[in-house]
Scaffold this active site. Structure first.
Site, PDB file in Angstrom:
ATOM      1  N   ALA A  63       0.473  -1.697  -0.025  1.00  0.00           N
ATOM      2  CA  ALA A  63      -0.026  -0.147   0.070  1.00  0.00           C
ATOM      3  C   ALA A  63       0.966   1.014  -0.059  1.00  0.00           C
ATOM      4  O   ALA A  63       1.626   1.141   0.733  1.00  0.00           O
ATOM      5  CB  ALA A  63      -0.896   0.271   0.976  1.00  0.00           C
ATOM      6  N   GLY A 108       0.719  -4.991   1.542  1.00  0.00           N
ATOM      7  CA  GLY A 108      -0.205  -5.272   0.215  1.00  0.00           C
ATOM      8  C   GLY A 108      -0.288  -6.034  -1.004  1.00  0.00           C
ATOM      9  O   GLY A 108      -1.273  -6.261  -0.781  1.00  0.00           O
ATOM     10  N   GLU A 111      -0.272  -9.583   0.315  1.00  0.00           N
ATOM     11  CA  GLU A 111      -1.966  -9.982   0.261  1.00  0.00           C
ATOM     12  C   GLU A 111      -2.364  -9.856  -0.897  1.00  0.00           C
ATOM     13  O   GLU A 111      -3.411 -10.916  -0.765  1.00  0.00           O
ATOM     14  CB  GLU A 111      -2.020  -8.840   1.408  1.00  0.00           C
ATOM     15  CG  GLU A 111      -1.614  -8.693   2.666  1.00  0.00           C
ATOM     16  CD  GLU A 111      -2.485  -7.540   3.374  1.00  0.00           C
ATOM     17  OE1 GLU A 111      -2.056  -6.403   2.696  1.00  0.00           O
ATOM     18  OE2 GLU A 111      -2.833  -7.294   4.718  1.00  0.00           O
ATOM     19  N   GLU A 131       4.224  -4.657   8.081  1.00  0.00           N
ATOM     20  CA  GLU A 131       3.803  -3.537   8.756  1.00  0.00           C
ATOM     21  C   GLU A 131       4.620  -3.155   9.153  1.00  0.00           C
ATOM     22  O   GLU A 131       3.924  -2.168  10.295  1.00  0.00           O
ATOM     23  CB  GLU A 131       1.967  -3.914   8.289  1.00  0.00           C
ATOM     24  CG  GLU A 131       1.919  -3.518   6.909  1.00  0.00           C
ATOM     25  CD  GLU A 131       1.663  -5.134   6.345  1.00  0.00           C
ATOM     26  OE1 GLU A 131       2.501  -5.713   6.913  1.00  0.00           O
ATOM     27  OE2 GLU A 131       0.767  -4.867   5.063  1.00  0.00           O
TER      28      GLU A 131
HETATM   29  N1  DAK Z   1       4.496   3.088  -1.001  1.00  0.00           N
HETATM   30  C1  DAK Z   1       4.749   5.101  -1.557  1.00  0.00           C
HETATM   31  N2  DAK Z   1       5.715   4.767  -1.836  1.00  0.00           N
HETATM   32  C2  DAK Z   1       6.684   3.118  -2.133  1.00  0.00           C
HETATM   33  C3  DAK Z   1       6.601   2.051  -1.690  1.00  0.00           C
HETATM   34  C4  DAK Z   1       5.683   2.185  -1.178  1.00  0.00           C
HETATM   35  N3  DAK Z   1       5.024   1.544  -0.749  1.00  0.00           N
HETATM   36  N4  DAK Z   1       7.941   1.779  -2.152  1.00  0.00           N
HETATM   37  C5  DAK Z   1       8.542   1.912  -3.288  1.00  0.00           C
HETATM   38  N5  DAK Z   1       8.162   2.874  -3.326  1.00  0.00           N
HETATM   39  C6  DAK Z   1       8.940   4.262  -3.419  1.00  0.00           C
HETATM   40  C7  DAK Z   1      10.087   4.963  -2.578  1.00  0.00           C
HETATM   41  O1  DAK Z   1       9.581   6.017  -2.332  1.00  0.00           O
HETATM   42  C8  DAK Z   1      10.766   5.377  -4.226  1.00  0.00           C
HETATM   43  O2  DAK Z   1       9.601   6.732  -4.628  1.00  0.00           O
HETATM   44  P1  DAK Z   1      10.659   8.116  -4.852  1.00  0.00           P
HETATM   45  O3  DAK Z   1      11.406   8.126  -3.726  1.00  0.00           O
HETATM   46  O4  DAK Z   1      11.705   7.803  -5.692  1.00  0.00           O
HETATM   47  O5  DAK Z   1      10.191   9.381  -5.474  1.00  0.00           O
HETATM   48  C9  DAK Z   1      10.205   4.589  -5.559  1.00  0.00           C
HETATM   49  O6  DAK Z   1       9.112   3.686  -4.629  1.00  0.00           O
HETATM   50  C10 DAK Z   1      11.508   3.793  -5.825  1.00  0.00           C
HETATM   51  O7  DAK Z   1      11.996   2.915  -3.974  1.00  0.00           O
HETATM   52  P2  DAK Z   1      12.908   2.927  -3.392  1.00  0.00           P
HETATM   53  O8  DAK Z   1      13.759   3.761  -3.952  1.00  0.00           O
HETATM   54  O9  DAK Z   1      12.849   2.977  -2.230  1.00  0.00           O
HETATM   55  O10 DAK Z   1      13.992   1.564  -3.960  1.00  0.00           O
HETATM   56  P3  DAK Z   1      14.993   0.866  -3.386  1.00  0.00           P
HETATM   57  O11 DAK Z   1      14.796  -0.188  -5.250  1.00  0.00           O
HETATM   58  O12 DAK Z   1      15.381   1.007  -2.847  1.00  0.00           O
HETATM   59  O13 DAK Z   1      14.308  -0.401  -2.869  1.00  0.00           O
HETATM   60  C11 DAK Z   1      12.061  -1.888  -1.640  1.00  0.00           C
HETATM   61  C12 DAK Z   1      12.808  -1.362  -2.703  1.00  0.00           C
HETATM   62  C13 DAK Z   1      11.418  -2.044  -1.893  1.00  0.00           C
HETATM   63  C14 DAK Z   1      12.945  -2.326  -0.782  1.00  0.00           C
HETATM   64  C15 DAK Z   1      11.834  -0.281  -1.048  1.00  0.00           C
HETATM   65  O14 DAK Z   1      11.712   0.509  -1.575  1.00  0.00           O
HETATM   66  C16 DAK Z   1      10.754  -0.373   0.579  1.00  0.00           C
HETATM   67  O15 DAK Z   1      11.169  -0.476   1.589  1.00  0.00           O
HETATM   68  N6  DAK Z   1       9.520   0.373   0.573  1.00  0.00           N
HETATM   69  C17 DAK Z   1       8.647   0.218   1.103  1.00  0.00           C
HETATM   70  C18 DAK Z   1       7.750  -1.339   1.187  1.00  0.00           C
HETATM   71  C19 DAK Z   1       7.541  -1.349   2.821  1.00  0.00           C
HETATM   72  O16 DAK Z   1       7.607  -1.495   3.365  1.00  0.00           O
HETATM   73  N7  DAK Z   1       5.284  -2.164   1.517  1.00  0.00           N
HETATM   74  C20 DAK Z   1       4.867  -2.679   2.551  1.00  0.00           C
HETATM   75  C21 DAK Z   1       3.801  -1.340   2.565  1.00  0.00           C
HETATM   76  S1  DAK Z   1       2.558  -1.232   4.087  1.00  0.00           S
HETATM   77  C22 DAK Z   1      -4.531  -1.261   6.281  1.00  0.00           C
HETATM   78  C23 DAK Z   1      -4.490  -1.234   4.867  1.00  0.00           C
HETATM   79  C24 DAK Z   1      -3.572  -1.751   4.860  1.00  0.00           C
HETATM   80  C25 DAK Z   1      -2.203  -1.604   5.062  1.00  0.00           C
HETATM   81  C26 DAK Z   1      -2.562  -1.978   6.091  1.00  0.00           C
HETATM   82  C27 DAK Z   1      -3.171  -1.784   6.997  1.00  0.00           C
HETATM   83  N8  DAK Z   1      -5.232  -1.018   7.103  1.00  0.00           N
HETATM   84  C28 DAK Z   1      -6.184   0.061   7.064  1.00  0.00           C
HETATM   85  C29 DAK Z   1      -4.969  -1.142   9.030  1.00  0.00           C
HETATM   86  C30 DAK Z   1      -1.076  -2.319   4.021  1.00  0.00           C
HETATM   87  C31 DAK Z   1       0.688  -2.122   4.538  1.00  0.00           C
HETATM   88  C32 DAK Z   1       1.125  -1.742   3.428  1.00  0.00           C
HETATM   89  O17 DAK Z   1       1.336  -2.283   2.201  1.00  0.00           O
END
Ligand code: DAK
Length: 250
Positions: A63, A108, A111, A131
């Site tokens: 997400a 997400g 998921e 998360e």
């Molecule tokens: N959201 C927004 N932007 C993201 C993103 C994300 N999840 N993942 C990557 N990006 C963006 C980065 O910010 C970057 O954008 P700029 O800075 O260039 O503008 C671009 O994509 C490229 O990413 P990186 O530069 O970070 O690329 P790397 O190769 O260095 O790293 C990475 C790749 C996948 C390891 C890293 O981007 C990363 O750690 N991303 C976050 C992964 C993550 O934590 N995903 C889980 C998100 S939490 C709920 C409903 C839904 C949810 C929870 C609760 N409720 C209603 C209670 C869902 C939660 C989630 O999904």
């Protein structure tokens, strides 16, 4: 279009394309995905749905964290409901859904893959529910579906630690069905084979597989009812006659 659909015969290939954010789902992209899935659920021409991510790096990196950082409780509930609807469509539509995981499937993204019936991983794919590292928990079904797919012990370890796993480990813990390279071609090959099977039997098999354990009475009842369908008669007869079945969808 952030979620284009390409038809390969009776297979609908759905691609999540927001590459500037590694296909992370913001409101417009997730809404479009939900709408696309609603349409495919009701489209008899689409017999199998294949979900993948655009580009080389990501399936869906989660997400959109930047969007979520501004949400209050009511906003988070609406956001949760939208993601739940998309995932539930993948899980319950009466036709097979396959995830071709071509890169990061985090939060997400993992998921959505878990909500599909079958998952294939590219060698570079990575999976996880990180998360907990953001101070939140999976909100689109991950706590339930990861446990159902991989077992409660694995789900607890991955969700509580938030660590990612590579494709080899994902295969070992049952999170994916196979590793394939190129993953989309392999997924398409399986999808095409499924599209030739009886849509009636596929739909019922999927519904039965989704029932909670212990629902054997439902299985017995639906198994019996299926014998009224033309497809069951055709499939059983074709075997006896040593020919390929011609399924008509009734
Ligand atoms: N959201 C927004 N932007 C993201 C993103 C994300 N999840 N993942 C990557 N990006 C963006 C980065 O910010 C970057 O954008 P700029 O800075 O260039 O503008 C671009 O994509 C490229 O990413 P990186 O530069 O970070 O690329 P790397 O190769 O260095 O790293 C990475 C790749 C996948 C390891 C890293 O981007 C990363 O750690 N991303 C976050 C992964 C993550 O934590 N995903 C889980 C998100 S939490 C709920 C409903 C839904 C949810 C929870 C609760 N409720 C209603 C209670 C869902 C939660 C989630 O999904």
């Amino acid at each position: 279009m952030s979620v284009p659909v390409v038809r390969e015969g009776a297979v609908a290939v759905v691609t999540i394309d927001r590459q500037e954010a590694l296909n992370a789902l913001d409101v417009p992209t997730l809404t479009e995905l939900r709408d696309v899935l609603r349409g495919l659920r009701d489209d008899p021409e689409a017999r199998v749905v294949l979900l993948t991510g655009a580009g080389e790096k990501a399936f869906v990196a989660g997400a959109d964290i930047k969007y979520m950082s501004g949400l209050d409780a009511d906003g988070a509930k609406a956001w949760g409901a939208l993601g739940h609807e998309a995932a539930t469509l993948l899980e319950t539509m009466p036709k097979p859904t396959i995830a071709a995981v071509n890169g990061f499937a985090l939060g997400g993204g993992c998921e959505l893959a878990l909500a599909c019936d079958i998952r294939y991983a590219a060698p570079r794919a990575r999976f996880g529910q990180p998360e907990i590292n953001l101070g939140i928990v999976p909100g689109w079904g991950g706590t339930q579906r990861l446990a159902r797919v991989c077992g409660l012990g694995v789900a607890k370890e991955l969700i509580l630690t938030g660590r990612n796993v590579d494709a080899e480990e994902a295969l070992r813990i049952g999170l994916v069905n196979a590793i394939a390279d190129p993953v989309l071609a392999h997924a398409l090959e399986v999808a095409t084979a499924l599209a030739a099977k009886s849509p009636v039997a596929l739909g019922i098999a999927k519904r039965l597989l989704n029932l909670s354990p212990g629902a054997l009475d439902r299985e017995a009842e639906e198994f019996g009812d299926l014998f009224d369908s033309e497809d069951a008669k055709e499939g059983l007869t074709a075997f006896a006659e040593k020919r390929e079945p011609r399924f008509v969808g009734r």
